[in-house]
Write a protein that holds these residues in place. Structure first.
Motif, short mmCIF file in Angstrom:
data_model
loop_
_atom_site.label_atom_id
_atom_site.label_comp_id
_atom_site.label_asym_id
_atom_site.label_seq_id
_atom_site.Cartn_x
_atom_site.Cartn_y
_atom_site.Cartn_z
N TYR A 103 0.85 -1.18 0.00
CA TYR A 103 0.00 0.00 0.00
C TYR A 103 0.89 1.24 0.00
CZ TYR A 103 -4.30 -2.56 1.10
OH TYR A 103 -5.38 -3.41 1.06
N LEU B 113 -4.84 5.08 2.72
CA LEU B 113 -4.01 3.99 2.21
C LEU B 113 -4.50 3.60 0.83
CD1 LEU B 113 -3.63 3.68 5.41
CD2 LEU B 113 -2.96 1.36 4.85
N LEU C 135 3.84 0.98 2.48
CA LEU C 135 3.56 0.02 3.54
C LEU C 135 3.41 -1.37 2.97
CD1 LEU C 135 0.89 2.02 5.56
CD2 LEU C 135 3.23 1.56 6.26
N TYR D 232 -4.67 -7.86 8.53
CA TYR D 232 -3.29 -7.72 8.10
C TYR D 232 -2.38 -7.44 9.29
CZ TYR D 232 -4.94 -6.41 3.34
OH TYR D 232 -5.50 -6.35 2.10
N PHE E 56 0.92 -5.15 9.58
CA PHE E 56 1.66 -4.17 8.81
C PHE E 56 3.10 -4.04 9.27
CE2 PHE E 56 -1.12 -1.89 5.93
CZ PHE E 56 -2.38 -2.21 6.39
N GLY E 57 3.95 -3.67 8.32
CA GLY E 57 5.29 -3.25 8.66
C GLY E 57 5.30 -1.77 9.01
N SER E 58 6.46 -1.27 9.35
CA SER E 58 6.57 0.14 9.74
C SER E 58 6.68 1.07 8.55
CB SER E 58 7.79 0.33 10.64
OG SER E 58 7.64 -0.41 11.83
N GLY E 59 6.86 0.50 7.37
CA GLY E 59 6.86 1.32 6.17
C GLY E 59 8.23 1.84 5.77
N TYR F 23 -8.51 -0.09 11.99
CA TYR F 23 -7.08 -0.08 12.31
C TYR F 23 -6.75 1.25 12.97
CZ TYR F 23 -6.00 -4.27 9.62
OH TYR F 23 -5.93 -5.56 9.18
N GLN G 179 -3.36 3.85 14.08
CA GLN G 179 -1.94 4.18 13.94
C GLN G 179 -1.59 5.24 14.97
OE1 GLN G 179 -0.70 5.60 10.03
NE2 GLN G 179 1.29 4.68 10.32
N HIS H 87 3.41 1.70 13.71
CA HIS H 87 2.79 1.15 12.53
C HIS H 87 1.31 0.87 12.78
CE1 HIS H 87 4.13 -2.37 14.87
NE2 HIS H 87 3.06 -2.95 14.38
N LEU H 88 0.59 0.65 11.71
CA LEU H 88 -0.84 0.34 11.79
C LEU H 88 -1.07 -0.95 12.56
CD1 LEU H 88 -1.79 1.26 8.18
CD2 LEU H 88 -3.16 1.94 10.14
N LEU I 6 -4.29 -3.60 14.15
CA LEU I 6 -5.70 -3.97 14.12
C LEU I 6 -6.35 -3.64 15.46
CD1 LEU I 6 -7.97 -5.40 12.51
CD2 LEU I 6 -7.22 -7.53 13.58
N GLU J 101 -4.43 8.04 14.55
CA GLU J 101 -5.24 8.08 13.33
C GLU J 101 -5.96 6.75 13.20
OE1 GLU J 101 -3.18 9.38 9.80
OE2 GLU J 101 -5.09 9.94 8.85
N PHE K 291 -8.40 4.14 10.94
CA PHE K 291 -8.78 3.78 9.58
C PHE K 291 -9.82 2.66 9.59
CE2 PHE K 291 -5.61 6.08 7.15
CZ PHE K 291 -4.58 6.28 8.06
N PHE L 216 -9.32 0.78 2.22
CA PHE L 216 -9.28 1.63 3.41
C PHE L 216 -9.96 2.97 3.16
CE2 PHE L 216 -6.45 -0.47 6.43
CZ PHE L 216 -5.87 -1.45 5.64
#
Lengths: 114, 118
Positions: A35, A43, A91, A103, A105-108, B36, B38, B43-44, B46, B88, B90, B108
């Motif tokens: 993403y 996103l 991401l 999902y 997620f990684g830290s990007g 989700y 953040q 990081h994002l 759940l 934030e 989502f 999203f």
């Protein structure tokens, strides 16, 4: 590893250069997603892998963007001839197979094109 | 095209106030719904998810969400927010596949930035 790992965490590149972003998903997660997160844009889906194949690459913005996944594990997102509008946080996320799994997620990777 | 709408882009609350963040989706079939979060610099993660069954879903940190199928909504609520809820948020929904049914791909919303003042 315990989580989704992305590298580099930050990348500054000159306009016109190529960049490679790496994602190492959670071991055993067959699904992998890329993403893009831009300020105020939420996103934006880029591409989805199930194993090594990409059944949905509908979100790739242009032919300058490509991605591959090998061994059902690590994925690389490549952006050729970067433009300033490519600046964003990229991401990666992974999930177990099956519908509706959340999902991880990684830290990007924060990409800045100057 | 399938979409997720979050109507509140930026919400500012005082501690102990109640929270409700709106989320509406466009897909009319069977859906899986997610929230989700953040946190700043993180990081994002759940927060909660709905697959089926009880439309009132409990998540972590006292959050809950209610799925109202007739309204295509999945609003997030918390009775009393804390400064640490500043983040934030989502909303997301599984995308519809080409032959119907939900896929693994999530769509999203644009996110809601919540600032809780101490």
């Amino acid at each position: 590893g315990a989580g989704v790992s992305q590298s580099p965490s930050n990348k500054v590149t000159e306009k016109g250069k190529d960049v490679e972003l790496r994602c190492d998903p959670i071991s055993g997660h067959t699904a992998l997603y890329w993403y893009r997160q831009s300020l105020g844009q939420g996103l934006e889906f880029l591409i989805y892998f199930q194993g090594n194949s990409a059944p949905d690459k509908s979100g790739l913005p242009s032919d300058r963007f490509s991605a591959e996944r090998t061994g059902g594990s690590v994925s690389t997102l490549t952006i050729q001839r970067t433009q300033q509008e490519d600046s964003a946080v990229y991401l990666c996320a992974s999930s177990l197979k099956g519908q509706g799994d959340g999902y991880t997620f990684g830290s990007g990777t924060r990409l800045t094109v100057v | 095209a399938q979409s997720v709408s979050q109507h509140n882009h930026h919400v500012i609350l005082s501690e102990a106030a109640s929270l409700e963040l709106g989320c509406n989706y466009s897909y009319g079939g069977t859906v899986n719904l997610f929230w989700y979060v953040q946190y700043p610099g993180q990081h994002l993660q759940l927060l909660l998810k709905y697959f089926s069954g009880d439309p009132l879903v409990k998540g972590i940190k006292g959050f809950e969400a209610e799925f109202i199928k007739s309204k295509f909504s999945f609003n997030l609520r918390k009775p009393s927010v804390q400064w640490s809820d500043t983040a934030e948020y989502f909303c997301a929904v599984n995308a519809e596949g080409p032959y119907g049914g939900a896929t693994n791909k999530l769509i999203f919303g644009t996110g809601t930035l919540l600032a809780v003042q101490p």
